[in-house]
Scaffold this active site. Sequence first.
Site, short mmCIF file in Angstrom:
data_model
loop_
_atom_site.label_atom_id
_atom_site.label_comp_id
_atom_site.label_asym_id
_atom_site.label_seq_id
_atom_site.Cartn_x
_atom_site.Cartn_y
_atom_site.Cartn_z
N ASP A 246 37.14 -10.15 23.89
CA ASP A 246 36.84 -9.63 25.14
C ASP A 246 35.69 -9.75 25.59
O ASP A 246 35.16 -9.57 26.88
CB ASP A 246 37.02 -7.86 24.86
CG ASP A 246 37.00 -7.16 25.99
OD1 ASP A 246 37.77 -7.60 27.19
OD2 ASP A 246 36.17 -6.15 26.11
N ARG A 247 34.43 -10.30 24.79
CA ARG A 247 33.20 -10.44 25.17
C ARG A 247 33.14 -11.62 26.00
O ARG A 247 32.00 -11.96 26.85
CB ARG A 247 32.42 -10.76 23.99
CG ARG A 247 32.12 -9.49 23.13
CD ARG A 247 31.22 -8.23 24.05
NE ARG A 247 31.18 -7.04 23.23
CZ ARG A 247 30.72 -6.20 23.80
NH1 ARG A 247 30.37 -6.07 25.13
NH2 ARG A 247 30.58 -4.75 22.85
N LEU B 145 37.18 -1.30 31.48
CA LEU B 145 36.62 -1.60 32.83
C LEU B 145 35.81 -2.79 32.75
O LEU B 145 35.40 -3.16 33.80
CB LEU B 145 35.75 -0.47 33.39
CG LEU B 145 36.64 0.90 33.83
CD1 LEU B 145 35.52 1.89 34.22
CD2 LEU B 145 37.34 0.57 34.79
N ARG B 146 35.71 -3.49 31.67
CA ARG B 146 35.19 -4.81 31.37
C ARG B 146 35.76 -5.81 32.49
O ARG B 146 35.20 -6.45 33.26
CB ARG B 146 34.85 -5.33 30.16
CG ARG B 146 33.95 -6.30 30.08
CD ARG B 146 33.63 -6.96 28.79
NE ARG B 146 32.75 -6.29 28.06
CZ ARG B 146 32.78 -5.39 26.92
NH1 ARG B 146 33.79 -5.38 26.21
NH2 ARG B 146 31.84 -4.56 26.46
N ALA B 147 37.09 -5.73 32.53
CA ALA B 147 37.66 -6.80 33.29
C ALA B 147 37.33 -6.78 34.58
O ALA B 147 37.20 -7.69 35.45
CB ALA B 147 39.35 -6.67 33.06
#
Length: 676
Positions: free
Chosen positions: A203-204, A284-286
């Site tokens: 995910d990073r 919400l990173r996406a």
Amino acid sequence: MSRPATDRRTAPHRYPFSAVVGMADLKLALLINAVSPGVGGVLVRGEKGTAKSTIVRALAGLLPPVRVVAGCRFSCDPDAPDPGCPDGPHDGHGAERRPARLVELPVGASEDRLTGSLDIERALAEGVKAFEPGLLAAAHRGVLYVDEVNLLHDHLVDLLLDAAAMGESHVEREGVSVRHAARFLLVGTMNPEEGELRPQLLDRFGLTVEVAATRDPDERAEVVRRRLRFEESPAAFAAEWAEREAELAARIAAARDRLPEVRLTDAALRQITAVCAAFEVDGLRADLVTARAAIALAAWHGRTEVTADDVRTAARLALPHRRRRDPFDAPGLDESKLDEVLAEHADPSPEPPDDDPPPSGGPGGGRPDASADASGDARPSGSPAGSERDGGRSGRAGADRENEPAPADAAYKPRLFTVPGTGTGAPGRRSKARSPHGRVSGARPGTRDLHLAATLRAAAPHQRARGRTGPGLVVASEDLREAVREGREGNLVLFVVDASGSMAARRRMRAVKGAVLSLLLDAYQRRDKVGLITFRGRDAALVLPPTSSVEAGARRLERLPTGGRTPLAAGLLRAAEVLRVERLRDPSRRPLLVVVTDGRATHGPDPAAAAALLADVASVVVDCESGPVRLGLAAELGGRLGAEVVRLEDLAAGSLAGVVRDARASWRERALRRGA
């Protein structure tokens, strides 16, 4: 190991970025990050030999130079120096420009090589504590590149996660306490067949791209032609592409200057959030990554407002690796669904046309190479169309379902099981182990892994008695201390599955496959290796050599056929051979044998002799015998193996991992009794 940055005019010639044939999406993803490092980096997934490393290393030649405080080892910006920089304060220091660095993190790097450590030379010579920066400091305001990132040890992954999340590195070790900025563009390459990434690290990465070698003969010929010319004369080849490289570098710099002027309209933002919600990504990173990528795309194309095309391309690069619900899902994006969501939330006002000029093929002849400009509308290199479809099974109308491989029951989360005692196996996340990469838990006399702080503490009380009169320390052999490290290891779980006619009942095979998938998922999370042997007909086959790739295991299991006689001895003999070879390859990894069978042997020799070869291996026998009358053949086999015997119907009620844990404890007790 990173090298000191050198002037581009004297640096060794890298293969030019613009000379790489094809791979439009990969080039675009790297350029997006070059324009806006805040996008968060790129993960490049693909088979070996697809120039993943070549194109990543070529990116460094295009990045604008950076202004740094003269003499600062941590690359502080002279306009906004880090107030906590270990080399600070920087009042009165001049400024200098240097090329942006590409720092490579080797898979086998040590923790102190990544984060930094006590400067041994100064500690011994001057008797002072001084910090020697690591690769995170060298990569600040540059690129940190990890080849085979999926093979990176977990303790290094944890450090990377911390630095990527906070934008700084904290070092608390060997009597040194240091904090310094560590903001970098993270680029990783990997071959999925060698195992997957931990979800936290996956995910990073802001964007992900799948690459594969082109199947077009003309493009393949052009790849070979250019590579041969480069190897013949790197300088001459670089000169051919120097003008195109300069144009790309100038365009990146111009896009960076334009970036603050780009406006993300409310309509475009609604499209971004609608797409992320429709694909059910976590957190919400996406949304943030997609928004930043869309803004960078608009700046790259010379616009000051984000368009729907920018949103579509950004989503196609930012979401595939975030929509995976579990490791068995192949990364991908349903582009027809993407278009539907974008159309549903489109701004009714007209968008300005994309008048970006078409790119030229560049020097060197051959087919035009449009990939460097990369509008981003092409399908990702090597990604299969319709990745969310059923693989064509629905198209086999009229096929006899009984002849199809049985699907697997749903995987479940197994309980944690560990091997008793302390091992020395490969780093993992399961059993306690003595590991050179674990956390330091103490020190002891020795020289294998020098614990400098403990050595200095041991030597300090004796300095006057040893006649020390000036700087430095007098160290004797009895002062030397080595670090005691405690970590976790992974295990090798080898399945031997009966796929003969007596096991062909779909209900039983569904349960068997569900149990194996559960342990595969657990192995992925805990860094075990898993292998799969099946036996049917007249022989046994190693359908999955020991691997850490959960996707490969799931694919082999899905296609597992059944039928024929039962060569049980052949399956056990193949298991003994696989374990023998694995012991030679990795003698410290402890195995567990899981035999899934009803115990029948209708072909080949008596399995007793084969079982004797595996008597020293921790084993579990899953008894798949069914019906009102049971012969107890699987229990008999378990007795020969010294294994725990578990009925198949008991696996669904509990957890295969729990059964394995209990079986290992039981096997250990029986082994102790036999030794007594």
